[in-house]
Design a protein around this motif. Sequence first.
Motif, PDB file in Angstrom:
ATOM      1  N   PHE A 162     -11.094 -22.813   5.561  1.00  0.00           N
ATOM      2  CA  PHE A 162     -10.495 -22.396   4.296  1.00  0.00           C
ATOM      3  C   PHE A 162      -9.672 -23.547   3.727  1.00  0.00           C
ATOM      4  N   LEU A 163      -9.740 -23.729   2.423  1.00  0.00           N
ATOM      5  CA  LEU A 163      -8.985 -24.795   1.760  1.00  0.00           C
ATOM      6  C   LEU A 163      -7.773 -24.213   1.050  1.00  0.00           C
ATOM      7  N   HIS A 164      -6.608 -24.765   1.345  1.00  0.00           N
ATOM      8  CA  HIS A 164      -5.406 -24.376   0.612  1.00  0.00           C
ATOM      9  C   HIS A 164      -5.397 -25.174  -0.685  1.00  0.00           C
ATOM     10  N   LEU A 165      -5.654 -24.503  -1.793  1.00  0.00           N
ATOM     11  CA  LEU A 165      -5.890 -25.202  -3.053  1.00  0.00           C
ATOM     12  C   LEU A 165      -4.695 -26.002  -3.549  1.00  0.00           C
ATOM     13  N   ASP A 166      -3.483 -25.594  -3.164  1.00  0.00           N
ATOM     14  CA  ASP A 166      -2.291 -26.315  -3.612  1.00  0.00           C
ATOM     15  C   ASP A 166      -2.079 -27.612  -2.835  1.00  0.00           C
ATOM     16  N   LYS A 167      -2.808 -27.772  -1.740  1.00  0.00           N
ATOM     17  CA  LYS A 167      -2.580 -28.915  -0.853  1.00  0.00           C
ATOM     18  C   LYS A 167      -3.690 -29.960  -0.904  1.00  0.00           C
ATOM     19  N   ILE A 168      -4.784 -29.647  -1.591  1.00  0.00           N
ATOM     20  CA  ILE A 168      -5.925 -30.564  -1.652  1.00  0.00           C
ATOM     21  C   ILE A 168      -5.897 -31.312  -2.978  1.00  0.00           C
ATOM     22  N   GLY A 169      -5.748 -32.601  -2.930  1.00  0.00           N
ATOM     23  CA  GLY A 169      -5.645 -33.391  -4.148  1.00  0.00           C
ATOM     24  C   GLY A 169      -6.935 -33.426  -4.954  1.00  0.00           C
ATOM     25  N   GLY A 170      -6.804 -33.282  -6.273  1.00  0.00           N
ATOM     26  CA  GLY A 170      -7.943 -33.441  -7.166  1.00  0.00           C
ATOM     27  C   GLY A 170      -8.746 -32.190  -7.431  1.00  0.00           C
ATOM     28  N   LEU A 171      -8.376 -31.065  -6.825  1.00  0.00           N
ATOM     29  CA  LEU A 171      -9.105 -29.819  -7.059  1.00  0.00           C
ATOM     30  C   LEU A 171      -8.514 -29.083  -8.246  1.00  0.00           C
ATOM     31  N   CYS A 172      -9.368 -28.590  -9.110  1.00  0.00           N
ATOM     32  CA  CYS A 172      -8.936 -27.789 -10.251  1.00  0.00           C
ATOM     33  C   CYS A 172      -9.181 -26.320  -9.933  1.00  0.00           C
ATOM     34  N   THR A 173      -8.240 -25.466 -10.304  1.00  0.00           N
ATOM     35  CA  THR A 173      -8.355 -24.056  -9.928  1.00  0.00           C
ATOM     36  C   THR A 173      -8.804 -23.157 -11.081  1.00  0.00           C
ATOM     37  N   ASP A 174      -9.385 -23.763 -12.125  1.00  0.00           N
ATOM     38  CA  ASP A 174      -9.948 -22.923 -13.172  1.00  0.00           C
ATOM     39  C   ASP A 174     -11.369 -22.501 -12.765  1.00  0.00           C
ATOM     40  N   THR A 175     -12.053 -21.770 -13.625  1.00  0.00           N
ATOM     41  CA  THR A 175     -13.378 -21.255 -13.280  1.00  0.00           C
ATOM     42  C   THR A 175     -14.355 -22.375 -12.947  1.00  0.00           C
ATOM     43  N   HIS A 176     -14.332 -23.458 -13.729  1.00  0.00           N
ATOM     44  CA  HIS A 176     -15.262 -24.563 -13.497  1.00  0.00           C
ATOM     45  C   HIS A 176     -14.960 -25.259 -12.159  1.00  0.00           C
ATOM     46  N   GLY A 177     -13.676 -25.432 -11.878  1.00  0.00           N
ATOM     47  CA  GLY A 177     -13.296 -26.094 -10.641  1.00  0.00           C
ATOM     48  C   GLY A 177     -13.682 -25.290  -9.409  1.00  0.00           C
ATOM     49  N   LEU A 178     -13.434 -23.994  -9.444  1.00  0.00           N
ATOM     50  CA  LEU A 178     -13.763 -23.159  -8.289  1.00  0.00           C
ATOM     51  C   LEU A 178     -15.265 -22.938  -8.160  1.00  0.00           C
ATOM     52  N   ASP A 179     -15.972 -22.931  -9.292  1.00  0.00           N
ATOM     53  CA  ASP A 179     -17.428 -22.828  -9.230  1.00  0.00           C
ATOM     54  C   ASP A 179     -18.012 -24.068  -8.559  1.00  0.00           C
ATOM     55  N   TYR A 180     -17.466 -25.226  -8.907  1.00  0.00           N
ATOM     56  CA  TYR A 180     -17.890 -26.471  -8.251  1.00  0.00           C
ATOM     57  C   TYR A 180     -17.579 -26.413  -6.759  1.00  0.00           C
ATOM     58  N   LEU A 181     -16.389 -25.947  -6.432  1.00  0.00           N
ATOM     59  CA  LEU A 181     -15.982 -25.841  -5.038  1.00  0.00           C
ATOM     60  C   LEU A 181     -16.968 -24.971  -4.255  1.00  0.00           C
ATOM     61  N   ALA A 182     -17.324 -23.822  -4.841  1.00  0.00           N
ATOM     62  CA  ALA A 182     -18.211 -22.876  -4.159  1.00  0.00           C
ATOM     63  C   ALA A 182     -19.616 -23.439  -3.977  1.00  0.00           C
ATOM     64  N   LYS A 183     -20.109 -24.183  -4.974  1.00  0.00           N
ATOM     65  CA  LYS A 183     -21.501 -24.643  -4.943  1.00  0.00           C
ATOM     66  C   LYS A 183     -21.686 -25.996  -4.271  1.00  0.00           C
ATOM     67  N   ALA A 184     -20.674 -26.867  -4.367  1.00  0.00           N
ATOM     68  CA  ALA A 184     -20.844 -28.225  -3.856  1.00  0.00           C
ATOM     69  C   ALA A 184     -20.136 -28.469  -2.528  1.00  0.00           C
ATOM     70  N   ILE A 185     -18.925 -27.959  -2.402  1.00  0.00           N
ATOM     71  CA  ILE A 185     -18.151 -28.207  -1.180  1.00  0.00           C
ATOM     72  C   ILE A 185     -18.392 -27.108  -0.147  1.00  0.00           C
ATOM     73  N   LYS A 186     -18.526 -25.894  -0.592  1.00  0.00           N
ATOM     74  CA  LYS A 186     -18.948 -24.747   0.213  1.00  0.00           C
ATOM     75  C   LYS A 186     -18.059 -24.426   1.420  1.00  0.00           C
ATOM     76  N   PRO A 187     -16.743 -24.299   1.225  1.00  0.00           N
ATOM     77  CA  PRO A 187     -15.905 -23.817   2.329  1.00  0.00           C
ATOM     78  C   PRO A 187     -16.172 -22.334   2.553  1.00  0.00           C
ATOM     79  N   THR A 188     -15.679 -21.807   3.660  1.00  0.00           N
ATOM     80  CA  THR A 188     -15.767 -20.369   3.879  1.00  0.00           C
ATOM     81  C   THR A 188     -14.976 -19.638   2.814  1.00  0.00           C
ATOM     82  N   GLY A 189     -13.844 -20.223   2.423  1.00  0.00           N
ATOM     83  CA  GLY A 189     -13.018 -19.588   1.403  1.00  0.00           C
ATOM     84  C   GLY A 189     -11.835 -20.441   1.037  1.00  0.00           C
ATOM     85  N   ILE A 190     -10.920 -19.829   0.299  1.00  0.00           N
ATOM     86  CA  ILE A 190      -9.756 -20.554  -0.208  1.00  0.00           C
ATOM     87  C   ILE A 190      -8.470 -19.789   0.115  1.00  0.00           C
ATOM     88  N   ILE A 191      -7.357 -20.531   0.079  1.00  0.00           N
ATOM     89  CA  ILE A 191      -6.027 -19.957   0.223  1.00  0.00           C
ATOM     90  C   ILE A 191      -5.266 -20.270  -1.057  1.00  0.00           C
TER      91      ILE A 191
END
Length: 209
Positions: free
Chosen positions: A68-97
Amino acid sequence: MKSRKDEGGSFFDRLTAHRMVASIKEPKQIELALSLRNQLGGVFLLTGHIGVIKGYVDLFKTHQVPVFLHLDKIGGLCTDTHGLDYLAKAIKPTGIITTKTNVVKIAKKVGLISIQRFFLVDTEGLDNIAKSLLQIEPDIVEIMPARIPEVIGEIKTFTSLPIISGGLMFERSHALACLDHGATAVSSSKSELWREIYSAQEKRFCSIG
């Protein structure tokens, strides 16, 4: 490829047997977490940036460790719809915190398992948790700090969601107290505690070296 529901079920099943989650705050802890992978419920990544995080995620997922990725602690990640969609499709963690209800909403839409972290400082914090869960439920609730385990029972009166507790956990007795008060699992960045195996039958932790 596993669906969000399948990955969530697999993680929840794993937590019933392995009730310690390793919170990784610096890269040098990754190797240790991997060496203890057969006794950890999963890992929370609180380190890294957009340039390296996929490598970390792939490493853990190759060894079948939920990550799981803690979104506040990972540099360069955007938490809007586009950012999380990219996260889900490209980085593919189990989930987020996240600590943010609106981010939980987006995570659900893009198929990411969500852990919502709450910090308790007074009784008003309990009311805030209840109100937040009425808006939208994450998949898991994380309560911090772990040094107020009695509050876990209070939270369980208004939600049936799995509860993980962490923060200010310095020794095995602190972890035990949370589990005894109803936490599904505990999380810690203190790597000494990762070496402990919790036995639900024996109601204790056993060190393995």
